[in-house]
Design an enzyme around this catalytic site. Structure first.
Site, PDB file in Angstrom:
ATOM      1  NE  ARG A 175      -0.139   0.256   4.967  1.00 25.12           N
ATOM      2  CZ  ARG A 175       0.780   1.118   5.382  1.00 25.12           C
ATOM      3  NH1 ARG A 175       1.039   2.207   4.682  1.00 25.12           N
ATOM      4  NH2 ARG A 175       1.451   0.908   6.502  1.00 25.12           N
ATOM      5  N   GLY A 176       0.249   2.396  -0.258  1.00 27.47           N
ATOM      6  CA  GLY A 176       0.943   3.657  -0.093  1.00 27.47           C
ATOM      7  C   GLY A 176       1.064   4.005   1.384  1.00 27.47           C
ATOM      8  CG  HIS A 203      -3.660  -2.506  10.826  1.00 29.28           C
ATOM      9  ND1 HIS A 203      -4.365  -1.352  10.555  1.00 29.28           N
ATOM     10  CD2 HIS A 203      -2.881  -2.740   9.738  1.00 29.28           C
ATOM     11  CE1 HIS A 203      -4.035  -0.916   9.352  1.00 29.28           C
ATOM     12  NE2 HIS A 203      -3.149  -1.737   8.839  1.00 29.28           N
ATOM     13  N   GLY A 222      -4.401   4.305   3.483  1.00 27.69           N
ATOM     14  CA  GLY A 222      -3.299   3.880   2.628  1.00 27.69           C
ATOM     15  C   GLY A 222      -3.859   2.954   1.559  1.00 27.69           C
ATOM     16  N   GLY A 250      -7.090   0.417   2.090  1.00 29.84           N
ATOM     17  CA  GLY A 250      -8.172   1.361   2.378  1.00 29.84           C
ATOM     18  C   GLY A 250      -7.950   2.174   3.621  1.00 29.84           C
ATOM     19  CG  LEU A 251     -11.340   3.368   5.948  1.00 25.65           C
ATOM     20  CD1 LEU A 251     -11.769   3.367   7.413  1.00 25.65           C
ATOM     21  CD2 LEU A 251     -12.309   4.200   5.124  1.00 25.65           C
ATOM     22  CB  ALA A 252      -6.889   1.640   9.899  1.00 22.14           C
ATOM     23  CB  CYS A 302       1.245   8.071   9.106  1.00 24.42           C
ATOM     24  SG  CYS A 302      -0.199   6.992   9.136  1.00 24.42           S
TER      25      CYS A 302
END
Length: 217
Positions: free
Chosen positions: A74-75, A81, A151, A162-164, A180
């Site tokens: 991912r980016g 997580h 990301g 996607g998203l967290a 990040c």
């Protein structure tokens, strides 16, 4: 759009599921939204070498604490997580929605802000950093704190990752990294709203609803 709830699943196994659904969508299958929680996991983005310096603990310590360490495609930089964090992986053809990578990222941010607003939790974007942020007085003593990270990767026109969103996440786990790559605090729905915080299930349902609505346009 199919909603696939993976419940709790290790990061690598969920990544394999993403790739399976990505292949289906690539062959004109129905778009998919995966929701999942991961056991404690630290992931690097594509720039893993650059992000290595943002890991604040020894890798041996991670093994002893049963925290997985994964290099993702991912980016973005490094992220964490864990239980109580909602992960949403939309797998969609962005051209079908007239989106670029940049506008897709904004869609993810906006949908998250809309979902949080339903629980009277004001949040915003930051022009200097990707993600969703909460301002004082909801987080006291700091300028702003990140409540959701993003990301993504777009492969052959179809999205991955996607998203967290931190709902009930144990925030002390973020002390293992510089999230990040930003020396800025992290928060959660529970930390902000306290006894007024909605349940994980309620936030999850609202997040799915807002993402489906945003991607139906």
């Amino acid at each position: 759009m199919r909603i696939i709830d993976l419940d709790t699943m290790p990061y690598q196994a969920a990544w394999d599921e993403q790739l399976r659904y990505h292949a289906e969508v690539l062959e004109n299958g129905e778009p998919v939204l995966i929701t999942v929680e991961h056991p404690p996991t630290i992931t690097f983005g594509r720039r893993a070498d650059d992000a290595e310096g943002n890991l604040k603990v020894d890798r041996d310590l991670l093994k002893r604490k049963n925290v997985a360490l994964v290099e993702s495609d991912r980016g973005g930089d490094i992220t964490y997580h864990g239980p109580g964090q909602l992960i949403c992986y939309p797998i969609v053809r962005i051209a079908d929605h007239g989106l670029t990578v940049g506008s897709y990222m904004r869609l993810l941010q906006d949908a998250t802000i809309q979902a949080l607003a339903k629980f009277h939790l004001p949040a915003r974007t930051d022009p200097d950093a990707v993600g969703v942020w909460v301002d004082p007085p909801h987080v006291r003593g700091v300028e702003s704190a990140k409540i959701a990270a993003m990301g993504v990767r777009v492969r052959k026109g179809v999205t991955l990752h996607g998203l967290a969103l931190n709902i009930e996440t144990r925030l002390s786990d973020f002390e293992m990294i510089v999230p990040c790559g930003l020396e800025r605090p992290v928060t959660s729905v529970q930390a902000v709203l306290g006894s007024h915080a909605p349940s994980y299930i309620a936030v999850k349902a609202m997040m799915v609803r807002c993402l489906k609505s945003a991607l139906a346009r």
